[in-house]
Scaffold this active site. Structure first.
Site, PDB file in Angstrom:
ATOM      1  N   ASP A   1       0.817  -1.215   0.000  1.00 16.18           N
ATOM      2  CA  ASP A   1       0.000   0.000   0.000  1.00 16.18           C
ATOM      3  C   ASP A   1       0.844   1.255   0.000  1.00 16.18           C
ATOM      4  O   ASP A   1       0.550   2.233  -0.687  1.00 16.18           O
ATOM      5  CB  ASP A   1      -0.882   0.039   1.256  1.00 16.18           C
ATOM      6  CG  ASP A   1      -2.018  -0.953   1.142  1.00 16.18           C
ATOM      7  OD1 ASP A   1      -2.111  -1.609   0.093  1.00 16.18           O
ATOM      8  OD2 ASP A   1      -2.795  -1.056   2.099  1.00 16.18           O
ATOM      9  N   ASP A   2       1.909   1.204   0.801  1.00 18.36           N
ATOM     10  CA  ASP A   2       2.759   2.363   0.949  1.00 18.36           C
ATOM     11  C   ASP A   2       3.419   2.708  -0.388  1.00 18.36           C
ATOM     12  O   ASP A   2       3.455   3.865  -0.804  1.00 18.36           O
ATOM     13  CB  ASP A   2       3.825   2.027   1.997  1.00 18.36           C
ATOM     14  CG  ASP A   2       4.271   3.256   2.734  1.00 18.36           C
ATOM     15  OD1 ASP A   2       3.422   4.128   2.953  1.00 18.36           O
ATOM     16  OD2 ASP A   2       5.466   3.336   3.068  1.00 18.36           O
ATOM     17  N   ALA A   3       3.911   1.690  -1.072  1.00 16.55           N
ATOM     18  CA  ALA A   3       4.595   1.902  -2.346  1.00 16.55           C
ATOM     19  C   ALA A   3       3.609   2.431  -3.387  1.00 16.55           C
ATOM     20  O   ALA A   3       3.927   3.329  -4.177  1.00 16.55           O
ATOM     21  CB  ALA A   3       5.235   0.592  -2.806  1.00 16.55           C
ATOM     22  N   TYR A   4       2.381   1.886  -3.381  1.00 14.14           N
ATOM     23  CA  TYR A   4       1.373   2.327  -4.342  1.00 14.14           C
ATOM     24  C   TYR A   4       1.019   3.796  -4.078  1.00 14.14           C
ATOM     25  O   TYR A   4       0.955   4.620  -4.988  1.00 14.14           O
ATOM     26  CB  TYR A   4       0.116   1.456  -4.229  1.00 14.14           C
ATOM     27  CG  TYR A   4      -0.991   1.898  -5.176  1.00 14.14           C
ATOM     28  CD1 TYR A   4      -0.910   1.622  -6.535  1.00 14.14           C
ATOM     29  CD2 TYR A   4      -2.091   2.614  -4.711  1.00 14.14           C
ATOM     30  CE1 TYR A   4      -1.901   2.055  -7.414  1.00 14.14           C
ATOM     31  CE2 TYR A   4      -3.083   3.045  -5.575  1.00 14.14           C
ATOM     32  CZ  TYR A   4      -2.990   2.755  -6.934  1.00 14.14           C
ATOM     33  OH  TYR A   4      -3.956   3.178  -7.792  1.00 14.14           O
TER      34      TYR A   4
ATOM     35  N   LEU B   1     -12.390   8.564  -0.021  1.00 14.02           N
ATOM     36  CA  LEU B   1     -12.157   9.589   1.001  1.00 14.02           C
ATOM     37  C   LEU B   1     -10.842  10.296   0.715  1.00 14.02           C
ATOM     38  O   LEU B   1      -9.887   9.667   0.235  1.00 14.02           O
ATOM     39  CB  LEU B   1     -12.068   8.946   2.392  1.00 14.02           C
ATOM     40  CG  LEU B   1     -13.353   8.404   3.016  1.00 14.02           C
ATOM     41  CD1 LEU B   1     -13.032   7.569   4.247  1.00 14.02           C
ATOM     42  CD2 LEU B   1     -14.292   9.541   3.381  1.00 14.02           C
TER      43      LEU B   1
ATOM     44  N   LYS C   1     -11.029   3.375  10.346  1.00 16.29           N
ATOM     45  CA  LYS C   1     -11.033   3.159   8.898  1.00 16.29           C
ATOM     46  C   LYS C   1     -10.624   1.715   8.684  1.00 16.29           C
ATOM     47  O   LYS C   1      -9.473   1.340   8.889  1.00 16.29           O
ATOM     48  CB  LYS C   1     -10.065   4.105   8.194  1.00 16.29           C
ATOM     49  CG  LYS C   1     -10.099   3.975   6.681  1.00 16.29           C
ATOM     50  CD  LYS C   1      -9.279   5.070   6.043  1.00 16.29           C
ATOM     51  CE  LYS C   1      -9.383   5.099   4.533  1.00 16.29           C
ATOM     52  NZ  LYS C   1      -9.341   3.839   3.832  1.00 16.29           N
TER      53      LYS C   1
ATOM     54  N   LYS D   1      -4.992   9.093   8.048  1.00 13.45           N
ATOM     55  CA  LYS D   1      -4.278   7.839   7.799  1.00 13.45           C
ATOM     56  C   LYS D   1      -3.253   7.572   8.893  1.00 13.45           C
ATOM     57  O   LYS D   1      -2.550   8.478   9.346  1.00 13.45           O
ATOM     58  CB  LYS D   1      -3.555   7.911   6.444  1.00 13.45           C
ATOM     59  CG  LYS D   1      -4.497   7.958   5.252  1.00 13.45           C
ATOM     60  CD  LYS D   1      -5.031   6.590   4.896  1.00 13.45           C
ATOM     61  CE  LYS D   1      -4.073   5.875   3.974  1.00 13.45           C
ATOM     62  NZ  LYS D   1      -4.679   4.722   3.319  1.00 13.45           N
TER      63      LYS D   1
ATOM     64  N   CYS E   1      12.196 -29.334  22.184  1.00 12.08           N
ATOM     65  CA  CYS E   1      13.346 -30.207  22.388  1.00 12.08           C
ATOM     66  C   CYS E   1      12.932 -31.261  23.407  1.00 12.08           C
ATOM     67  O   CYS E   1      12.308 -30.929  24.419  1.00 12.08           O
ATOM     68  CB  CYS E   1      14.519 -29.394  22.910  1.00 12.08           C
ATOM     69  SG  CYS E   1      15.844 -30.424  23.532  1.00 12.08           S
TER      70      CYS E   1
ATOM     71  N   CYS F   1      17.272 -28.610  28.045  1.00 12.71           N
ATOM     72  CA  CYS F   1      17.969 -28.430  26.769  1.00 12.71           C
ATOM     73  C   CYS F   1      19.161 -27.498  26.928  1.00 12.71           C
ATOM     74  O   CYS F   1      20.252 -27.772  26.460  1.00 12.71           O
ATOM     75  CB  CYS F   1      17.004 -27.874  25.717  1.00 12.71           C
ATOM     76  SG  CYS F   1      17.814 -27.291  24.238  1.00 12.71           S
TER      77      CYS F   1
HETATM   78  S1  IVH Z   1     -17.193   6.372   4.794  1.00 14.13           S
HETATM   79  C1  IVH Z   1     -18.784   8.664   1.454  1.00 14.13           C
HETATM   80  N1  IVH Z   1     -16.269   5.046   6.864  1.00 14.13           N
HETATM   81  O1  IVH Z   1     -12.274   3.715   3.080  1.00 14.13           O
HETATM   82  C2  IVH Z   1     -17.943   8.203   2.571  1.00 14.13           C
HETATM   83  N2  IVH Z   1     -15.370   4.593   4.753  1.00 14.13           N
HETATM   84  O2  IVH Z   1     -10.388   5.233   1.476  1.00 14.13           O
HETATM   85  C3  IVH Z   1     -17.045   7.084   2.205  1.00 14.13           C
HETATM   86  N3  IVH Z   1     -13.650   2.843   4.781  1.00 14.13           N
HETATM   87  O3  IVH Z   1     -14.273   3.923   0.243  1.00 14.13           O
HETATM   88  C4  IVH Z   1     -17.079   5.969   3.106  1.00 14.13           C
HETATM   89  N4  IVH Z   1     -13.736   2.434   6.923  1.00 14.13           N
HETATM   90  O4  IVH Z   1     -14.188   1.664   1.557  1.00 14.13           O
HETATM   91  C5  IVH Z   1     -16.188   5.243   5.544  1.00 14.13           C
HETATM   92  N5  IVH Z   1     -15.578   3.961   8.776  1.00 14.13           N
HETATM   93  C6  IVH Z   1     -15.501   4.142   7.467  1.00 14.13           C
HETATM   94  C7  IVH Z   1     -14.606   3.394   6.662  1.00 14.13           C
HETATM   95  C8  IVH Z   1     -14.575   3.678   5.305  1.00 14.13           C
HETATM   96  C9  IVH Z   1     -13.170   2.102   5.784  1.00 14.13           C
HETATM   97  C10 IVH Z   1     -13.209   2.720   3.380  1.00 14.13           C
HETATM   98  C11 IVH Z   1     -14.292   2.822   2.360  1.00 14.13           C
HETATM   99  C12 IVH Z   1     -13.899   4.029   1.551  1.00 14.13           C
HETATM  100  C13 IVH Z   1     -12.425   4.017   1.723  1.00 14.13           C
HETATM  101  C14 IVH Z   1     -11.765   5.331   1.378  1.00 14.13           C
END
Ligand code: IVH
Length: 711
Positions: free
Chosen positions: A38-41, A86, A118, A323, A433, A439
């Site tokens: 994820d970090d690299a992307y 988001l 999240k 994040k 062991c 041991c």
């Molecule tokens: S709200 C319109 N709440 O994170 C609001 N999303 O990087 C969008 N996600 O697309 C969603 N936990 O797949 C919301 N508590 C949370 C979340 C969450 C994970 C995901 C979701 C979103 C993505 C964005």
């Protein structure tokens, strides 16, 4: 904290970066097999965005920036309302700035924030008609997604029937808990499939897989509740006007799983400070959660504030993702080490190509047990997904199987205990062991009896195990108290072997201090360090009287090592006393103890960590640095490398294993190769084993020989 964006210097690099990112996103959404973590992307996409900001005329239509899911996926089921992504913030400052821009948009300061985890999975929309789950749709490109209704019934927390006969759309995240992920990979590899690299890839791959002979459960967390065209108008009105927190309570009442039932339930905060405090709380417990989170989502809680803020094409303006640092990186598994714990548990540990995760360099990761390696189908040389959160020991999640080159090698499991050589008890998943807690004793006794330590012939690992099993020996000193009767009572111990062993033990009593020290197995001191300590202090009493400062006077012992050696010797005091009482020699022949003046050298004469020059020793090799290479012949033929080094040091020289400009003499025996060549190249003096034997004739002898006495 955010890692720097990838640096893209020209149009060609930009085009390549776009191609890589699109490919990674496509692979990821297609089956959870992105070659980038994820970090690299994230770094790559931020690099692309930075380049596009400076060169807007060069933006490629395929660029992943500004697109939901990096533009990677399309589906054919239109969403009832756009499924947005988001925007992200990475620090308290960025978050505060976001709240300020939110206040500007809304027209007043927002004083009700909804704060929740999240969840690190995939977004899905679950459509319920009259309370019945009828359709599951992935996010896709945000306007239309893929129908994954085949997964209905495999997702915990997403009931097929709601508690109320309502027509609604529940949105949320599908993920695998850590336990579900372990199970998924176990089942998958058992069926000959390749393991998934991490829980999110596993959820992505599993959700899209249509025909599987086995099902693996996933977990749903609801985070949104919307009306559908067929929803009852009163309910539609309620859903459109309720605060987010109220919607979450409602969705939970319907029977859908939400984060309310976890250790980090959603909360409401009224100020930025309260939000940041909650962010810190969630971050602090992240490592111990049974599922992955990659941040905290903060939303304006009130419907009116949300409507006033509005949405962009990619993300709503009323919500933001704070994040947290990435806890996973891909690196290479170089080796597997097998360590034996205090209770005899044999635990594998992965040696990794060093990788930085959240500011720390990781070089080792736990692998729980041998079955774990088999279950994950791990191989040496694999690219592996390494997970590290908080202070928890890093773990290898799984190999990133699609990055395999074919050169990966199977991981060899130990046949016998890697510490003491005894049998392994494999009756449980965690190998142990057969000696269990003993041991360590077996290993330390076998080591002490070894050729380079006390050199007790006839006391191999099997015999040591016998002695320990019979309870005859509980520490090293116990060896010297063994009686003829006790030994004769053991299996396969006849009179001859008993007498031979007793004689070997008696001879061991006469070993020089250096070997006794070495036999004690003090951490950080091997053979040559033990010899240096013994030659420096000459007697065990002087060694034990040394404090850390005095210990640092020994060549090669620095400020860090000295205190730990002193502490360990203090711990070994009772054993050392028992050894002395058993008549074990505690002096180093030919060495003289340091005078008190040497021991307390004033500051400035030697800088810390750097040993002062050793006092010139008497003997034919005084002041010389000698390297031995190739096979010894003649009088020296039977000497091990360690014994050769002992001989050099007895004769006043210093032994070394590598040839440099500082080397004074290279003893080159049969088959000498690169070291001899290097000596020739540097013009270092060379000697044959015979020439060398003549040089040190008076110093070559067995343990009881005194220096200066010819053999
Ligand atoms: S709200 C319109 N709440 O994170 C609001 N999303 O990087 C969008 N996600 O697309 C969603 N936990 O797949 C919301 N508590 C949370 C979340 C969450 C994970 C995901 C979701 C979103 C993505 C964005």
């Amino acid at each position: 904290m955010t890692t720097p964006a990838a640096v893209i210097v020209d149009a060609a690099a930009y085009a390549q970066a776009v191609e890589d990112a699109v490919e990674a996103a496509a692979a990821y959404y297609a089956g959870g097999t992105s070659p980038l973590d994820d970090d690299a992307y994230d770094r790559l996409v931020r690099g692309i965005a930075a380049y596009e900001a400076v060169h807007p005329e060069q933006v490629l239509s395929g660029s992943p920036t500004g697109k939901v899911a990096g533009g990677a996926v399309e589906g054919d089921v239109p969403h009832s309302a756009a499924m947005l992504s988001l925007d992200n913030v990475f620090s308290a400052e960025e978050f505060t700035a976001w709240t300020e821009s939110l206040a500007r948009r809304v027209g007043h300061e927002v004083t009700r924030f909804h704060v929740g985890p999240k969840l690190d999975g995939l977004a899905i929309a679950a459509r319920y008609t009259a309370g019945r789950l009828t359709r599951l749709i992935t996010r896709g490109d945000g306007t239309a997604g893929e129908d994954v209704s085949h997964a209905i019934g495999t997702i915990e927390g997403l009931p097929e029937q709601l508690a109320e006969p309502v027509t609604v759309e529940v949105r949320g995240e599908v993920l695998m808990t850590n336990a579900q992920f372990e199970y998924a990979n176990e089942v998958r590899t058992q069926h000959g499939g390749q393991p998934f690299a991490n829980p999110r890839n596993a959820a992505a791959g599993t959700l899209r897989a249509k025909e599987r002979v086995y099902t693996v459960p996933m977990t749903f967390f609801g985070y949104g509740l919307l009306p559908l065209p067929a929803t009852d108008p009163t309910l539609t009105e309620r859903l459109n006007t309720s605060a987010h927190g109220d919607l979450m309570r409602l969705v939970a009442e319907f029977g859908v799983h939400t984060s309310a039932r976890t250790d980090i339930p959603d909360t409401v905060a009224e100020t930025v400070e309260q939000v940041l405090a909650r962010v810190a709380e969630i971050a602090a417990v992240r490592a111990g959660l049974p599922f992955g989170i990659d941040g905290i989502v903060i939303k304006a809680d009130l419907a009116a504030d949300q409507q006033a803020a509005g949405s962009g094409s990619r993300a709503p303006r009323w919500a933001i993702a704070y994040k947290l640092p990435a806890v996973e990186k891909i690196t290479r598994l170089l080796e597997v080490e097998w360590n034996v714990g205090r209770t005899g548990i044999i635990a594998p540990r992965g040696v990794l190509e060093p990788v930085v995760i959240d500011g720390s360099t990781i070089t080792y990761a736990t692998l729980h047990n041998p079955a774990d390696i088999t279950r994950r189908d791990l191989r040496l040389g694999d690219q592996v997904m390494v997970h590290r959160a908080g202070d928890v020991i890093p773990r290898i999640q799984a190999p990133v199987a699609h990055l395999r080159t074919g050169d990966e090698q199977p991981i060899a499991f130990p046949e016998t205990c890697p510490r003491c050589g005894s049998a392994i008890d494999r009756s449980e998943e965690r190998w142990r062991c057969a000696q269990g807690r003993n041991c360590h004793l077996v290993a330390s006794l076998s080591y002490a009896a070894g050729r380079d330590q006390l050199d007790i012939e006839g006391l191999g690992a099997t015999r040591v195990v016998q002695l320990v099993d019979a309870g005859l020996v509980t520490d090293l000193a116990g060896l010297f108290a063994l009686t003829r009767e006790q030994l004769l009572g053991l299996d396969r111990m006849g009179e001859t072997s008993t007498d031979n062993l007793l004689a070997a033990i008696a001879k061991a009593r006469q070993q020089p201090l250096s070997r006794v020290l070495c036999a004690l197995g003090v951490r950080g001191t091997g053979r040559s360090m033990s010899r240096r300590i013994a030659r420096h202090f000459a007697t065990m009493d002087a060694v034990r009287a040394a404090d850390a400062e005095a210990m640092q006077q020994v060549e090669g012992i620095g400020v860090e090592k000295a205190p730990s050696i002193v502490a360990e010797l203090a711990e070994l005091a009772p054993l050392i006393e028992r050894l002395a009482a058993a008549g074990v020699n505690m002096t180093e022949p030919g060495a003289t103890p340091p005078s008190p003046a040497d021991a307390a050298a004033p500051d400035g004469e030697a800088s810390p960590g750097e040993a002062p020059a050793a006092a010139p020793e008497a003997g034919p090799l005084a002041g010389m640095t000698v390297v031995v290479t190739g096979a010894m012949t003649g009088a020296l033929e039977k000497l091990s490398r360690n014994e050769m080094n002992e001989l050099i040091e007895r004769a006043g020289g210093r032994s070394s294993s590598s040839v440099s400009k500082k080397t004074t003499l290279v003893v080159a025996g049969e088959g000498a190769g690169s070291k001899r060549a290097k000596a020739e190249q540097l013009g270092v003096r060379l000697a044959t084993p015979d020439e060398f034997g003549a040089l040190v004739a008076g110093f070559h002898g067995g343990v009881t020989d005194r220096p200066g006495e010819p053999v």
